[in-house]
Design a protein around this motif. Structure first.
Motif, PDB file in Angstrom:
ATOM      1  N   GLU A  86      -1.371   2.672  -3.655  1.00  0.00           N
ATOM      2  CA  GLU A  86      -0.233   2.795  -4.582  1.00  0.00           C
ATOM      3  C   GLU A  86      -0.617   2.256  -5.951  1.00  0.00           C
ATOM      4  OE1 GLU A  86       2.868   0.581  -2.704  1.00  0.00           O
ATOM      5  OE2 GLU A  86       1.926  -1.367  -3.059  1.00  0.00           O
ATOM      6  N   MET A  87       0.135   2.699  -6.969  1.00  0.00           N
ATOM      7  CA  MET A  87      -0.093   2.226  -8.345  1.00  0.00           C
ATOM      8  C   MET A  87       0.691   0.950  -8.586  1.00  0.00           C
ATOM      9  SD  MET A  87       0.243   5.687 -10.605  1.00  0.00           S
ATOM     10  CE  MET A  87       0.248   7.258  -9.767  1.00  0.00           C
ATOM     11  N   THR A  88       0.147   0.123  -9.469  1.00  0.00           N
ATOM     12  CA  THR A  88       0.879  -1.093  -9.856  1.00  0.00           C
ATOM     13  C   THR A  88       1.931  -0.769 -10.915  1.00  0.00           C
ATOM     14  OG1 THR A  88      -0.883  -1.592 -11.439  1.00  0.00           O
ATOM     15  CG2 THR A  88      -1.021  -2.679  -9.280  1.00  0.00           C
ATOM     16  N   ILE A  89       1.724   0.336 -11.661  1.00  0.00           N
ATOM     17  CA  ILE A  89       2.712   0.762 -12.670  1.00  0.00           C
ATOM     18  C   ILE A  89       3.079   2.216 -12.370  1.00  0.00           C
ATOM     19  CG2 ILE A  89       3.249   0.757 -15.159  1.00  0.00           C
ATOM     20  CD1 ILE A  89       0.646  -0.826 -15.586  1.00  0.00           C
ATOM     21  N   PRO A  90       3.851   2.457 -11.291  1.00  0.00           N
ATOM     22  CA  PRO A  90       4.120   3.831 -10.863  1.00  0.00           C
ATOM     23  C   PRO A  90       4.865   4.683 -11.879  1.00  0.00           C
ATOM     24  CG  PRO A  90       5.443   2.244  -9.617  1.00  0.00           C
ATOM     25  CD  PRO A  90       4.472   1.453 -10.417  1.00  0.00           C
ATOM     26  N   ASP A  91       5.693   4.068 -12.741  1.00  0.00           N
ATOM     27  CA  ASP A  91       6.449   4.867 -13.709  1.00  0.00           C
ATOM     28  C   ASP A  91       5.610   5.267 -14.918  1.00  0.00           C
ATOM     29  OD1 ASP A  91       6.383   2.161 -14.286  1.00  0.00           O
ATOM     30  OD2 ASP A  91       8.216   2.221 -15.505  1.00  0.00           O
ATOM     31  N   LYS A  92       4.384   4.718 -15.029  1.00  0.00           N
ATOM     32  CA  LYS A  92       3.470   5.110 -16.120  1.00  0.00           C
ATOM     33  C   LYS A  92       2.097   5.411 -15.517  1.00  0.00           C
ATOM     34  CE  LYS A  92       5.760   2.456 -19.770  1.00  0.00           C
ATOM     35  NZ  LYS A  92       5.617   1.327 -20.725  1.00  0.00           N
ATOM     36  N   PRO A  93       1.988   6.558 -14.826  1.00  0.00           N
ATOM     37  CA  PRO A  93       0.740   6.844 -14.098  1.00  0.00           C
ATOM     38  C   PRO A  93      -0.513   6.869 -14.962  1.00  0.00           C
ATOM     39  CG  PRO A  93       2.208   8.765 -14.143  1.00  0.00           C
ATOM     40  CD  PRO A  93       2.988   7.616 -14.666  1.00  0.00           C
ATOM     41  N   ASN A  94      -0.365   7.191 -16.258  1.00  0.00           N
ATOM     42  CA  ASN A  94      -1.548   7.290 -17.128  1.00  0.00           C
ATOM     43  C   ASN A  94      -1.797   6.039 -17.968  1.00  0.00           C
ATOM     44  OD1 ASN A  94      -2.052   9.960 -16.283  1.00  0.00           O
ATOM     45  ND2 ASN A  94      -0.474  10.716 -17.680  1.00  0.00           N
ATOM     46  N   SER A  95      -1.090   4.950 -17.640  1.00  0.00           N
ATOM     47  CA  SER A  95      -1.262   3.705 -18.393  1.00  0.00           C
ATOM     48  C   SER A  95      -2.696   3.188 -18.295  1.00  0.00           C
ATOM     49  CB  SER A  95      -0.305   2.639 -17.846  1.00  0.00           C
ATOM     50  OG  SER A  95      -0.624   1.377 -18.391  1.00  0.00           O
ATOM     51  N   ARG A  96      -3.183   2.661 -19.419  1.00  0.00           N
ATOM     52  CA  ARG A  96      -4.531   2.081 -19.422  1.00  0.00           C
ATOM     53  C   ARG A  96      -4.603   0.823 -18.559  1.00  0.00           C
ATOM     54  NH1 ARG A  96      -6.864   2.461 -25.607  1.00  0.00           N
ATOM     55  NH2 ARG A  96      -6.820   4.722 -25.778  1.00  0.00           N
ATOM     56  N   LEU A  97      -3.453   0.238 -18.317  1.00  0.00           N
ATOM     57  CA  LEU A  97      -3.400  -0.987 -17.518  1.00  0.00           C
ATOM     58  C   LEU A  97      -3.190  -0.689 -16.032  1.00  0.00           C
ATOM     59  CD1 LEU A  97      -1.107  -3.048 -19.932  1.00  0.00           C
ATOM     60  CD2 LEU A  97      -3.596  -3.125 -19.763  1.00  0.00           C
ATOM     61  N   GLN A  98      -3.193   0.602 -15.699  1.00  0.00           N
ATOM     62  CA  GLN A  98      -2.923   1.002 -14.311  1.00  0.00           C
ATOM     63  C   GLN A  98      -3.948   0.424 -13.338  1.00  0.00           C
ATOM     64  OE1 GLN A  98      -0.677   1.810 -11.951  1.00  0.00           O
ATOM     65  NE2 GLN A  98      -0.126   3.558 -13.268  1.00  0.00           N
ATOM     66  N   GLN A  99      -3.442  -0.086 -12.204  1.00  0.00           N
ATOM     67  CA  GLN A  99      -4.317  -0.569 -11.142  1.00  0.00           C
ATOM     68  C   GLN A  99      -3.807  -0.037  -9.799  1.00  0.00           C
ATOM     69  OE1 GLN A  99      -4.178  -4.881 -12.260  1.00  0.00           O
ATOM     70  NE2 GLN A  99      -6.399  -4.676 -12.383  1.00  0.00           N
ATOM     71  N   TYR A 100      -4.638  -0.209  -8.775  1.00  0.00           N
ATOM     72  CA  TYR A 100      -4.308   0.367  -7.465  1.00  0.00           C
ATOM     73  C   TYR A 100      -4.531  -0.670  -6.365  1.00  0.00           C
ATOM     74  CZ  TYR A 100      -4.933   4.521 -10.350  1.00  0.00           C
ATOM     75  OH  TYR A 100      -4.843   5.430 -11.359  1.00  0.00           O
ATOM     76  N   ARG A 101      -3.726  -0.542  -5.289  1.00  0.00           N
ATOM     77  CA  ARG A 101      -3.922  -1.436  -4.136  1.00  0.00           C
ATOM     78  C   ARG A 101      -3.655  -0.658  -2.846  1.00  0.00           C
ATOM     79  NH1 ARG A 101       0.582  -4.564  -6.642  1.00  0.00           N
ATOM     80  NH2 ARG A 101       2.409  -3.245  -6.280  1.00  0.00           N
ATOM     81  N   LEU A 102      -4.198  -1.159  -1.740  1.00  0.00           N
ATOM     82  CA  LEU A 102      -3.959  -0.571  -0.428  1.00  0.00           C
ATOM     83  C   LEU A 102      -2.495  -0.724  -0.043  1.00  0.00           C
ATOM     84  CD1 LEU A 102      -6.801  -1.763   2.003  1.00  0.00           C
ATOM     85  CD2 LEU A 102      -6.266   0.585   1.409  1.00  0.00           C
ATOM     86  N   THR A 103      -1.931   0.280   0.607  1.00  0.00           N
ATOM     87  CA  THR A 103      -0.581   0.149   1.164  1.00  0.00           C
ATOM     88  C   THR A 103      -0.725  -0.267   2.633  1.00  0.00           C
ATOM     89  OG1 THR A 103      -0.579   2.437   1.935  1.00  0.00           O
ATOM     90  CG2 THR A 103       0.274   2.028  -0.291  1.00  0.00           C
ATOM     91  N   GLU A 104       0.400  -0.564   3.261  1.00  0.00           N
ATOM     92  CA  GLU A 104       0.386  -0.893   4.689  1.00  0.00           C
ATOM     93  C   GLU A 104      -0.184   0.277   5.492  1.00  0.00           C
ATOM     94  OE1 GLU A 104       1.065  -3.614   6.552  1.00  0.00           O
ATOM     95  OE2 GLU A 104       1.150  -4.673   4.632  1.00  0.00           O
ATOM     96  N   LYS A 105       0.184   1.496   5.065  1.00  0.00           N
ATOM     97  CA  LYS A 105      -0.293   2.692   5.759  1.00  0.00           C
ATOM     98  C   LYS A 105      -1.814   2.822   5.645  1.00  0.00           C
ATOM     99  CE  LYS A 105       0.329   7.733   5.863  1.00  0.00           C
ATOM    100  NZ  LYS A 105       0.925   8.892   5.184  1.00  0.00           N
ATOM    101  N   GLY A 106      -2.329   2.522   4.436  1.00  0.00           N
ATOM    102  CA  GLY A 106      -3.772   2.574   4.219  1.00  0.00           C
ATOM    103  C   GLY A 106      -4.505   1.568   5.077  1.00  0.00           C
ATOM    104  N   LEU A 107      -3.937   0.372   5.155  1.00  0.00           N
ATOM    105  CA  LEU A 107      -4.530  -0.694   5.974  1.00  0.00           C
ATOM    106  C   LEU A 107      -4.466  -0.315   7.453  1.00  0.00           C
ATOM    107  CD1 LEU A 107      -5.780  -3.508   5.993  1.00  0.00           C
ATOM    108  CD2 LEU A 107      -3.467  -4.455   6.107  1.00  0.00           C
TER     109      LEU A 107
END
Length: 349
Positions: A316-337
């Motif tokens: 999932e994105m850390t800033i989902p409402d701004k998908p193209n943000s330069r500050l965008q980061q990603y992390r594993l979800t429960e489903k991914g884990l």
């Protein structure tokens, strides 16, 4: 040819890197042969679809694995007719794959005929005109004159039939020399890649099942760069090294992620992405993930790694409402884990 009995050896140097890669590929294939019994027909079919998708994507075909699967199942697909034809042709070619001998010229011409049927007029015949290989508007390679093609191909196939070099080397040398000769008016790339896979599969049948073409697609710019570099130095060692690196990565991916439990939607690329996100809860930016995966092509990373993982809710994105943000980061979800643990690949340290 002045002397029909003489066999011209294509110029290539066997570097320490090539020797190391051959050893590592052989080791991985040994591991995979143990796992092969677990691998069912469904997964082989998925890999064949990935192979077709990867090879045609290099030539600009935009059809997805899902669309290719639909065509394979005889369903109607709304897409450019030319691209649908390319997929149907590739499916047809791979259905005949096991009947062909790499050193048989008629088999090679038949393969080209299958791949290019309905796309060019002279499918299955060597070109009659002179061609230049273009990169945009720039000619990057002037292929040998058309009247030399038949002789050059006879020479190359003769060398392939008699050489005692390792098949990993001969398949790569053949692939490079084939692209250099550029024997057909069109379809040289997909035919050359198919023929390298054929040569390799006769050495080890596992290599007919692995989606090497998908990995070539990942390294598309490096693929063309290695061809150009080999041409400049009249030595195909750079191309051999790149192809062996791609084959090694393909076998490593298959060995690491070999599991019938993975659904068709979860590609090796997505699993590789999950694997590098080692700490649940930790956030990663795009550059960190690309670097960890050793990927240079941003578009390929976005389309084949990020987007599918996001669409499946595995990251999932850390800033989902701004998908193209330069500050965008990603992390594993429960489903991914959960997926990582279910497939026996917990990425927790």
């Amino acid at each position: 040819m002045d002397n029909m009995s003489a066999i011209n050896e294509p110029p290539f140097t066997i570097t320490p890197t090539i020797i190391r890669l051959i050893s590592e590929i052989s080791e991985q294939l040994g591991r995979l042969s143990v796992l092969e019994e677990e691998k069912n027909l469904r997964l082989r079919r998925i890999n064949r679809i990935r192979t077709i998708q990867g090879s045609l994507a290099i030539e600009g075909n935009t059809l997805s694995e899902a669309q290719i699967t639909a065509i394979l199942e005889g369903k109607r697909v709304i897409a450019p007719p030319k691209e649908v034809q390319e997929v149907r042709n590739a499916i047809q070619a791979y259905e005949h794959f096991e009947r062909w001998q790499p050193t048989n010229e008629q088999h090679l011409l038949k393969a080209h005929q299958y791949l290019m049927a309905g796309l060019i007029d002279d499918a299955g015949h060597y070109r009659h005109g002179n061609v230049g290989v273009m990169n945009g508007k720039t000619v990057v390679h002037m292929a040998p004159p058309a009247n030399r093609v038949k002789y050059l191909m006879a020479d190359l196939l003769n060398w392939l039939a008699t050489t005692e070099q390792h098949p990993l080397i001969t398949s790569s040398v053949f692939h490079y020399e084939f692209e250099f000769i550029h024997p057909f008016a069109d379809g040289n790339g997909r035919t050359g890649r198919l023929w390298q896979t054929l040569i390799l599969s006769q050495w080890n049948p596992l290599l007919a099942q692995l989606p090497v073409e998908s990995m070539v697609y990942e390294y598309q710019s490096a693929y063309y760069q290695a061809i150009n570099q080999s041409s400049k130095q009249s030595d195909s060692a750079p191309f051999i090294e790149l192809m062996l690196q791609i084959i090694l990565e393909t076998t490593e991916t298959a060995s690491t992620h070999h599991t019938p439990q993975v659904t068709p939607q979860v590609t090796p690329q997505v699993i590789a992405l999950l694997k590098v996100m080692v700490h649940p809860g930790t956030v990663y930016n795009r550059d960190e993930l690309q670097q960890a995966l050793k990927l240079k092509d941003r578009k390929s990373f976005r389309e084949r790694y990020l987007k599918p993982a996001l669409a499946d809710g595995l990251i999932e994105m850390t800033i989902p409402d701004k998908p193209n943000s330069r500050l965008q980061q990603y992390r594993l979800t429960e489903k991914g884990l959960e997926l990582s643990e279910k497939t026996g690949k917990s990425f927790r340290k």
